[in-house]
Design a protein around this motif. Structure first.
Motif, PDB file in Angstrom:
ATOM      1  N   ALA A 129       0.834  -1.205   0.000  1.00  0.00           N
ATOM      2  CA  ALA A 129       0.000   0.000   0.000  1.00  0.00           C
ATOM      3  C   ALA A 129       0.869   1.256   0.000  1.00  0.00           C
ATOM      4  O   ALA A 129       0.582   2.229  -0.724  1.00  0.00           O
ATOM      5  CB  ALA A 129      -0.924  -0.002   1.219  1.00  0.00           C
TER       6      ALA A 129
ATOM      7  N   GLU B 255       1.070   4.084  -3.091  1.00  0.00           N
ATOM      8  CA  GLU B 255       0.708   5.475  -2.865  1.00  0.00           C
ATOM      9  C   GLU B 255       1.894   6.406  -3.113  1.00  0.00           C
ATOM     10  O   GLU B 255       1.730   7.498  -3.681  1.00  0.00           O
ATOM     11  CB  GLU B 255       0.178   5.653  -1.445  1.00  0.00           C
ATOM     12  CG  GLU B 255      -0.361   7.043  -1.158  1.00  0.00           C
ATOM     13  CD  GLU B 255      -1.454   7.489  -2.099  1.00  0.00           C
ATOM     14  OE1 GLU B 255      -1.566   8.715  -2.341  1.00  0.00           O
ATOM     15  OE2 GLU B 255      -2.206   6.633  -2.611  1.00  0.00           O
TER      16      GLU B 255
ATOM     17  N   ARG C 166      -5.619   4.952   2.042  1.00  0.00           N
ATOM     18  CA  ARG C 166      -4.215   4.869   1.617  1.00  0.00           C
ATOM     19  C   ARG C 166      -3.620   6.252   1.353  1.00  0.00           C
ATOM     20  O   ARG C 166      -2.433   6.486   1.590  1.00  0.00           O
ATOM     21  CB  ARG C 166      -4.133   4.001   0.365  1.00  0.00           C
ATOM     22  CG  ARG C 166      -2.724   3.607  -0.052  1.00  0.00           C
ATOM     23  CD  ARG C 166      -2.753   2.765  -1.304  1.00  0.00           C
ATOM     24  NE  ARG C 166      -3.204   3.564  -2.446  1.00  0.00           N
ATOM     25  CZ  ARG C 166      -3.710   3.055  -3.570  1.00  0.00           C
ATOM     26  NH1 ARG C 166      -3.879   1.756  -3.675  1.00  0.00           N
ATOM     27  NH2 ARG C 166      -4.071   3.837  -4.566  1.00  0.00           N
TER      28      ARG C 166
END
Length: 390
Positions: free
Chosen positions: A23, A27, A357
Protein backbone atom coordinates in the motif's frame (compact mmCIF):
# COMPACT_ATOMS: atom_id res chain seq x y z
CA UNK A 1 12.49 11.31 -4.04
CA UNK A 2 14.21 7.98 -4.54
CA UNK A 3 12.83 5.70 -1.84
CA UNK A 4 13.99 2.19 -0.96
CA UNK A 5 11.61 -0.02 0.99
CA UNK A 6 13.11 -3.14 2.58
CA UNK A 7 11.09 -6.10 3.80
CA UNK A 8 11.75 -9.78 4.49
CA UNK A 9 8.41 -10.73 2.89
CA UNK A 10 6.74 -9.65 -0.33
CA UNK A 11 3.95 -10.79 -2.59
CA UNK A 12 2.53 -13.39 -3.04
CA UNK A 13 2.98 -13.87 0.73
CA UNK A 14 -0.07 -12.59 2.61
CA UNK A 15 0.50 -10.85 5.94
CA UNK A 16 0.19 -7.41 7.50
CA UNK A 17 3.75 -6.35 6.65
CA UNK A 18 3.25 -7.13 2.96
CA UNK A 19 -0.16 -5.43 2.90
CA UNK A 20 1.27 -2.29 4.50
CA UNK A 21 4.39 -2.17 2.32
CA UNK A 22 2.49 -2.73 -0.93
CA UNK A 23 0.00 0.00 0.00
CA UNK A 24 2.83 2.40 0.85
CA UNK A 25 4.72 1.71 -2.38
CA UNK A 26 1.58 2.15 -4.47
CA UNK A 27 0.71 5.48 -2.86
CA UNK A 28 4.27 6.85 -2.97
CA UNK A 29 4.47 6.01 -6.67
CA UNK A 30 1.11 7.72 -7.20
CA UNK A 31 2.63 10.80 -5.55
CA UNK A 32 5.45 10.84 -8.13
CA UNK A 33 8.30 9.17 -6.23
CA UNK A 34 10.65 6.50 -7.56
CA UNK A 35 10.25 3.53 -5.25
CA UNK A 36 12.30 0.33 -5.24
CA UNK A 37 11.92 -2.67 -2.95
CA UNK A 38 14.54 -4.95 -1.42
CA UNK A 39 13.22 -8.29 -0.21
CA UNK A 40 14.03 -12.01 0.03
CA UNK A 41 13.55 -14.47 -2.79
CA UNK A 42 11.78 -17.75 -2.21
CA UNK A 43 14.93 -19.58 -3.34
CA UNK A 44 18.71 -19.15 -3.28
CA UNK A 45 18.65 -17.17 -6.56
CA UNK A 46 19.13 -13.38 -6.50
CA UNK A 47 17.39 -11.33 -9.20
CA UNK A 48 15.64 -8.02 -9.89
CA UNK A 49 12.20 -7.69 -11.45
CA UNK A 50 9.83 -4.69 -11.81
CA UNK A 51 11.80 -2.55 -9.38
CA UNK A 52 12.03 -5.30 -6.76
CA UNK A 53 15.40 -6.83 -5.85
CA UNK A 54 15.00 -10.37 -4.53
CA UNK A 55 17.95 -11.57 -2.46
CA UNK A 56 18.64 -15.28 -2.46
CA UNK A 57 17.57 -16.83 0.84
CA UNK A 58 17.51 -20.05 2.82
CA UNK A 59 14.58 -21.76 4.50
CA UNK A 60 14.31 -20.94 8.22
CA UNK A 61 10.97 -22.57 8.97
CA UNK A 62 12.34 -24.14 12.15
CA UNK A 63 12.63 -20.64 13.65
CA UNK A 64 9.21 -19.41 12.54
CA UNK A 65 6.72 -20.89 10.04
CA UNK A 66 7.48 -19.60 6.55
CA UNK A 67 10.58 -17.64 7.62
CA UNK A 68 13.64 -17.29 5.38
CA UNK A 69 17.16 -15.97 6.02
CA UNK A 70 19.33 -13.98 3.62
CA UNK A 71 22.02 -16.05 1.92
CA UNK A 72 25.66 -14.83 1.92
CA UNK A 73 27.69 -13.48 -1.05
CA UNK A 74 25.12 -10.98 -2.33
CA UNK A 75 27.37 -7.94 -2.80
CA UNK A 76 26.51 -7.43 -6.48
CA UNK A 77 22.79 -6.80 -6.01
CA UNK A 78 23.37 -4.57 -3.01
CA UNK A 79 26.07 -2.54 -4.77
CA UNK A 80 23.59 -1.83 -7.58
CA UNK A 81 21.18 -0.35 -5.03
CA UNK A 82 24.02 1.62 -3.43
CA UNK A 83 24.88 3.09 -6.84
CA UNK A 84 21.22 4.15 -7.23
CA UNK A 85 21.77 6.19 -4.02
CA UNK A 86 18.31 6.40 -2.43
CA UNK A 87 17.22 9.58 -0.66
CA UNK A 88 15.40 7.54 2.02
CA UNK A 89 15.66 3.94 3.19
CA UNK A 90 12.55 2.66 4.95
CA UNK A 91 12.82 -0.74 6.63
CA UNK A 92 9.76 -2.86 7.39
CA UNK A 93 11.41 -5.91 9.01
CA UNK A 94 14.06 -6.38 11.66
CA UNK A 95 15.85 -9.47 10.42
CA UNK A 96 17.49 -10.38 7.09
CA UNK A 97 16.89 -7.13 5.20
CA UNK A 98 17.59 -4.76 8.10
CA UNK A 99 21.40 -4.98 7.96
CA UNK A 100 21.46 -4.17 4.20
CA UNK A 101 18.96 -1.35 4.80
CA UNK A 102 21.20 0.16 7.47
CA UNK A 103 24.32 -0.11 5.31
CA UNK A 104 22.62 1.25 2.19
CA UNK A 105 21.37 4.25 4.17
CA UNK A 106 24.85 4.85 5.57
CA UNK A 107 26.46 4.55 2.14
CA UNK A 108 23.99 6.99 0.55
CA UNK A 109 24.02 9.38 3.49
CA UNK A 110 20.25 8.88 3.62
CA UNK A 111 18.02 8.66 6.70
CA UNK A 112 16.98 5.20 7.84
CA UNK A 113 13.38 4.85 8.97
CA UNK A 114 11.75 1.74 10.33
CA UNK A 115 8.14 0.69 10.83
CA UNK A 116 7.64 -1.51 13.90
CA UNK A 117 5.00 -3.98 12.73
CA UNK A 118 5.34 -6.89 15.17
CA UNK A 119 4.90 -7.18 18.95
CA UNK A 120 7.64 -9.75 19.45
CA UNK A 121 6.92 -10.36 23.10
CA UNK A 122 3.65 -12.01 22.00
CA UNK A 123 5.66 -14.48 19.92
CA UNK A 124 7.93 -15.75 22.70
CA UNK A 125 6.59 -19.30 22.31
CA UNK A 126 8.53 -19.52 19.02
CA UNK A 127 11.96 -18.65 20.44
CA UNK A 128 12.01 -18.87 24.26
CA UNK A 129 10.78 -21.44 26.81
CA UNK A 130 10.21 -18.58 29.28
CA UNK A 131 7.82 -15.72 28.50
CA UNK A 132 9.71 -13.43 30.91
CA UNK A 133 13.04 -14.19 29.27
CA UNK A 134 11.46 -13.84 25.84
CA UNK A 135 10.09 -10.40 26.72
CA UNK A 136 13.53 -9.26 27.91
CA UNK A 137 15.08 -10.50 24.68
CA UNK A 138 12.39 -8.71 22.66
CA UNK A 139 13.14 -5.45 24.50
CA UNK A 140 16.90 -5.71 23.95
CA UNK A 141 16.45 -6.62 20.30
CA UNK A 142 13.99 -3.77 19.71
CA UNK A 143 16.22 -1.17 21.37
CA UNK A 144 19.14 -2.34 19.24
CA UNK A 145 17.16 -2.02 16.00
CA UNK A 146 15.69 1.38 16.83
CA UNK A 147 19.07 2.77 17.96
CA UNK A 148 20.27 2.44 14.36
CA UNK A 149 17.31 4.43 12.97
CA UNK A 150 16.73 8.12 12.44
CA UNK A 151 13.00 7.68 13.11
CA UNK A 152 10.54 4.87 13.82
CA UNK A 153 6.92 4.64 12.70
CA UNK A 154 4.43 3.10 15.12
CA UNK A 155 1.17 2.05 13.42
CA UNK A 156 -0.83 2.75 16.61
CA UNK A 157 -0.44 4.51 19.97
CA UNK A 158 -0.23 1.00 21.45
CA UNK A 159 3.10 0.46 19.68
CA UNK A 160 4.34 3.94 20.57
CA UNK A 161 3.64 3.20 24.26
CA UNK A 162 5.34 -0.18 23.92
CA UNK A 163 8.49 1.32 22.41
CA UNK A 164 8.60 4.04 25.05
CA UNK A 165 8.36 1.37 27.73
CA UNK A 166 11.23 -0.51 26.08
CA UNK A 167 13.44 2.56 26.42
CA UNK A 168 13.61 3.39 22.70
CA UNK A 169 15.22 6.85 22.38
CA UNK A 170 14.91 7.73 18.69
CA UNK A 171 11.84 9.73 17.51
CA UNK A 172 8.69 7.58 17.26
CA UNK A 173 5.77 8.86 15.21
CA UNK A 174 2.31 7.28 15.04
CA UNK A 175 1.21 6.78 11.41
CA UNK A 176 -1.54 4.18 10.88
CA UNK A 177 -1.24 2.02 7.79
CA UNK A 178 -3.74 3.05 5.13
CA UNK A 179 -5.54 0.78 2.69
CA UNK A 180 -7.43 0.99 -0.58
CA UNK A 181 -10.80 1.01 1.17
CA UNK A 182 -12.81 0.78 -2.06
CA UNK A 183 -11.24 -2.63 -2.69
CA UNK A 184 -13.39 -4.12 0.09
CA UNK A 185 -16.76 -2.91 -1.22
CA UNK A 186 -17.99 -6.24 -2.62
CA UNK A 187 -21.47 -7.72 -2.93
CA UNK A 188 -22.36 -11.12 -1.42
CA UNK A 189 -21.68 -13.97 -3.83
CA UNK A 190 -24.38 -16.70 -3.65
CA UNK A 191 -22.05 -19.17 -5.39
CA UNK A 192 -19.35 -18.72 -2.74
CA UNK A 193 -21.94 -19.00 0.03
CA UNK A 194 -23.15 -22.28 -1.47
CA UNK A 195 -19.59 -23.58 -1.93
CA UNK A 196 -18.92 -22.95 1.77
CA UNK A 197 -22.26 -24.47 2.77
CA UNK A 198 -23.26 -21.37 4.72
CA UNK A 199 -26.94 -21.33 5.79
CA UNK A 200 -28.98 -18.36 4.61
CA UNK A 201 -30.94 -18.13 7.89
CA UNK A 202 -27.95 -17.98 10.28
CA UNK A 203 -25.50 -15.14 11.03
CA UNK A 204 -21.93 -15.63 9.86
CA UNK A 205 -19.05 -14.67 12.18
CA UNK A 206 -15.84 -14.23 10.20
CA UNK A 207 -12.24 -14.62 11.34
CA UNK A 208 -9.68 -13.90 8.62
CA UNK A 209 -5.97 -14.24 9.22
CA UNK A 210 -3.17 -16.65 10.04
CA UNK A 211 -4.03 -19.66 12.16
CA UNK A 212 -1.34 -19.34 14.82
CA UNK A 213 -1.22 -19.67 18.59
CA UNK A 214 -0.84 -15.93 19.23
CA UNK A 215 -4.13 -15.28 17.39
CA UNK A 216 -6.06 -17.16 20.12
CA UNK A 217 -8.64 -18.60 17.70
CA UNK A 218 -9.33 -21.45 20.13
CA UNK A 219 -11.22 -18.93 22.28
CA UNK A 220 -13.66 -18.27 19.44
CA UNK A 221 -14.32 -21.96 18.82
CA UNK A 222 -14.59 -22.59 22.55
CA UNK A 223 -17.41 -20.04 22.83
CA UNK A 224 -19.57 -21.61 20.12
CA UNK A 225 -21.43 -24.11 22.36
CA UNK A 226 -22.85 -21.15 24.33
CA UNK A 227 -23.66 -19.06 21.25
CA UNK A 228 -27.23 -19.81 20.26
CA UNK A 229 -26.91 -19.56 16.50
CA UNK A 230 -24.47 -18.75 13.77
CA UNK A 231 -21.55 -20.18 11.83
CA UNK A 232 -17.88 -19.34 12.40
CA UNK A 233 -16.15 -18.89 9.03
CA UNK A 234 -12.35 -19.13 9.35
CA UNK A 235 -10.42 -17.88 6.33
CA UNK A 236 -6.67 -18.47 6.41
CA UNK A 237 -4.22 -21.20 7.26
CA UNK A 238 -1.34 -21.90 9.59
CA UNK A 239 0.23 -24.32 12.07
CA UNK A 240 -2.76 -24.29 14.46
CA UNK A 241 -5.32 -25.53 11.95
CA UNK A 242 -5.18 -29.27 12.86
CA UNK A 243 -5.60 -28.47 16.56
CA UNK A 244 -8.50 -26.09 15.89
CA UNK A 245 -10.27 -28.68 13.74
CA UNK A 246 -9.80 -31.25 16.51
CA UNK A 247 -11.16 -28.77 19.09
CA UNK A 248 -14.30 -28.15 17.01
CA UNK A 249 -14.88 -31.92 16.77
CA UNK A 250 -14.34 -32.45 20.49
CA UNK A 251 -16.81 -29.70 21.40
CA UNK A 252 -19.44 -31.01 18.99
CA UNK A 253 -19.50 -27.79 16.95
CA UNK A 254 -17.65 -28.92 13.81
CA UNK A 255 -20.89 -28.47 11.83
CA UNK A 256 -20.86 -24.78 12.82
CA UNK A 257 -17.26 -24.07 11.76
CA UNK A 258 -16.06 -23.65 8.17
CA UNK A 259 -12.33 -23.74 7.44
CA UNK A 260 -12.03 -22.03 4.06
CA UNK A 261 -8.23 -22.11 3.81
CA UNK A 262 -6.08 -19.38 2.28
CA UNK A 263 -7.66 -16.74 0.07
CA UNK A 264 -5.80 -14.68 -2.54
CA UNK A 265 -5.83 -10.92 -1.79
CA UNK A 266 -8.13 -10.29 -4.74
CA UNK A 267 -10.64 -12.79 -3.33
CA UNK A 268 -10.64 -11.54 0.28
CA UNK A 269 -13.47 -8.98 -0.20
CA UNK A 270 -15.81 -11.79 -1.31
CA UNK A 271 -15.43 -13.42 2.12
CA UNK A 272 -16.03 -10.20 4.02
CA UNK A 273 -19.20 -9.72 1.97
CA UNK A 274 -20.63 -13.01 3.25
CA UNK A 275 -20.29 -12.18 6.94
CA UNK A 276 -22.41 -10.39 9.51
CA UNK A 277 -19.57 -9.54 11.91
CA UNK A 278 -15.80 -9.84 12.16
CA UNK A 279 -14.52 -11.64 15.26
CA UNK A 280 -11.04 -11.84 16.77
CA UNK A 281 -9.65 -12.96 20.13
CA UNK A 282 -6.11 -11.73 19.40
CA UNK A 283 -4.22 -9.29 21.61
CA UNK A 284 -1.00 -9.57 19.59
CA UNK A 285 -1.89 -7.09 16.83
CA UNK A 286 0.26 -4.03 16.17
CA UNK A 287 -2.60 -2.42 14.27
CA UNK A 288 -4.98 -5.12 13.07
CA UNK A 289 -5.26 -4.43 9.34
CA UNK A 290 -7.97 -7.06 8.98
CA UNK A 291 -10.04 -5.02 11.44
CA UNK A 292 -9.84 -2.02 9.10
CA UNK A 293 -10.59 -4.20 6.08
CA UNK A 294 -13.66 -5.56 7.84
CA UNK A 295 -14.89 -2.08 8.74
CA UNK A 296 -14.37 -0.95 5.15
CA UNK A 297 -16.51 -3.91 4.06
CA UNK A 298 -19.25 -2.75 6.44
CA UNK A 299 -18.71 -5.41 9.10
CA UNK A 300 -19.07 -4.51 12.78
CA UNK A 301 -16.22 -5.79 14.94
CA UNK A 302 -16.55 -8.17 17.87
CA UNK A 303 -13.00 -8.34 19.25
CA UNK A 304 -11.14 -8.99 22.46
CA UNK A 305 -10.21 -5.79 24.26
CA UNK A 306 -6.83 -4.41 23.22
CA UNK A 307 -5.43 -0.89 22.81
CA UNK A 308 -5.41 -1.13 19.01
CA UNK A 309 -9.11 -2.15 19.01
CA UNK A 310 -10.13 0.74 21.26
CA UNK A 311 -8.96 3.25 18.65
CA UNK A 312 -11.26 1.63 16.06
CA UNK A 313 -14.46 0.69 17.86
CA UNK A 314 -17.19 2.87 19.29
CA UNK A 315 -19.10 0.21 21.29
CA UNK A 316 -22.66 -0.25 20.12
CA UNK A 317 -22.13 1.84 16.99
CA UNK A 318 -19.62 -0.01 14.80
CA UNK A 319 -18.82 -3.00 17.00
CA UNK A 320 -18.03 -4.22 20.51
CA UNK A 321 -15.04 -5.25 22.60
CA UNK A 322 -15.16 -8.06 25.13
CA UNK A 323 -12.91 -8.92 28.06
CA UNK A 324 -14.16 -12.36 29.12
CA UNK A 325 -15.55 -15.44 27.46
CA UNK A 326 -18.93 -14.73 29.05
CA UNK A 327 -18.99 -11.26 27.47
CA UNK A 328 -18.11 -12.75 24.08
CA UNK A 329 -21.01 -15.19 24.30
CA UNK A 330 -23.50 -12.54 25.46
CA UNK A 331 -22.51 -10.08 22.73
CA UNK A 332 -22.59 -12.75 20.02
CA UNK A 333 -26.07 -13.82 21.12
CA UNK A 334 -27.30 -10.21 20.97
CA UNK A 335 -25.65 -9.48 17.61
CA UNK A 336 -28.03 -7.78 15.13
CA UNK A 337 -27.90 -9.29 11.67
CA UNK A 338 -29.75 -9.03 8.39
CA UNK A 339 -31.68 -5.77 7.79
CA UNK A 340 -31.46 -4.86 11.50
CA UNK A 341 -27.69 -4.49 11.15
CA UNK A 342 -27.84 -1.76 8.46
CA UNK A 343 -27.03 1.13 10.85
CA UNK A 344 -24.05 -0.81 12.24
CA UNK A 345 -22.75 -1.48 8.76
CA UNK A 346 -22.95 2.19 7.82
CA UNK A 347 -21.12 3.22 10.99
CA UNK A 348 -18.47 0.58 10.31
CA UNK A 349 -17.70 2.05 6.89
CA UNK A 350 -17.46 5.51 8.43
CA UNK A 351 -15.02 4.21 11.06
CA UNK A 352 -12.71 2.93 8.31
CA UNK A 353 -12.59 6.27 6.44
CA UNK A 354 -9.57 7.77 8.32
CA UNK A 355 -7.45 4.79 7.20
CA UNK A 356 -7.45 5.55 3.48
CA UNK A 357 -4.21 4.87 1.62
CA UNK A 358 -3.92 8.52 0.51
CA UNK A 359 -3.68 9.81 4.09
CA UNK A 360 -1.10 7.11 4.87
CA UNK A 361 1.12 8.09 1.93
CA UNK A 362 0.90 11.81 2.72
CA UNK A 363 1.88 11.30 6.37
CA UNK A 364 4.85 9.05 5.54
CA UNK A 365 6.01 11.41 2.78
CA UNK A 366 5.94 14.34 5.23
CA UNK A 367 8.02 12.35 7.73
CA UNK A 368 10.54 11.50 5.00
CA UNK A 369 10.97 15.18 4.15
CA UNK A 370 11.45 16.20 7.80
CA UNK A 371 13.94 13.42 8.40
CA UNK A 372 15.91 14.27 5.24
CA UNK A 373 16.17 17.89 6.40
CA UNK A 374 17.46 16.74 9.77
CA UNK A 375 19.94 14.39 8.12
CA UNK A 376 21.30 16.93 5.64
CA UNK A 377 22.10 19.29 8.52
CA UNK A 378 25.16 17.03 8.98
CA UNK A 379 27.71 16.61 6.14
CA UNK A 380 27.28 13.56 3.92
CA UNK A 381 30.08 11.05 4.33
CA UNK A 382 31.92 10.16 1.13
CA UNK A 383 31.70 6.54 0.06
CA UNK A 384 35.19 4.97 -0.01
CA UNK A 385 36.09 3.41 -3.35
CA UNK A 386 36.77 -0.28 -3.57
CA UNK A 387 35.46 -1.06 -0.11
CA UNK A 388 33.35 -4.20 0.41
CA UNK A 389 30.09 -2.99 1.95
CA UNK A 390 28.63 -6.37 3.02
Amino acid sequence: MKILLTTDTWTPTINGVVTSTVALRTELQARGHEVRVLTLAGSSRTYTEDGVTYLGSLDAGLIYPGARLRAPALNGALHDLAAWSPDVVHSQCEFSTFAPARQLAKTAGAPLLHTYHTVYEDYTHYFSPSRRMGRCLAQLFTRSICAACDAVIAPTPKIQWLLTGYGVRCPVEVIPTGLDLDHFAAQPDPALRAALDLPSDEPVLLYLGRLAKEKNIAELIGALPQIDRGVLLIVGDGPERPGLEAQAQALGVAHRVRFAGMAAPAEVPRYYALADAFVSASTSEAQGLTYIEALAAGLPLLCRDDPCVRTLVTPGQDGWVYRTGAELMALANALPWGPAAAPLRQKARQAAAPYARQAFGAAVEALYRRTILDKTAAPRAARPKGVLLW
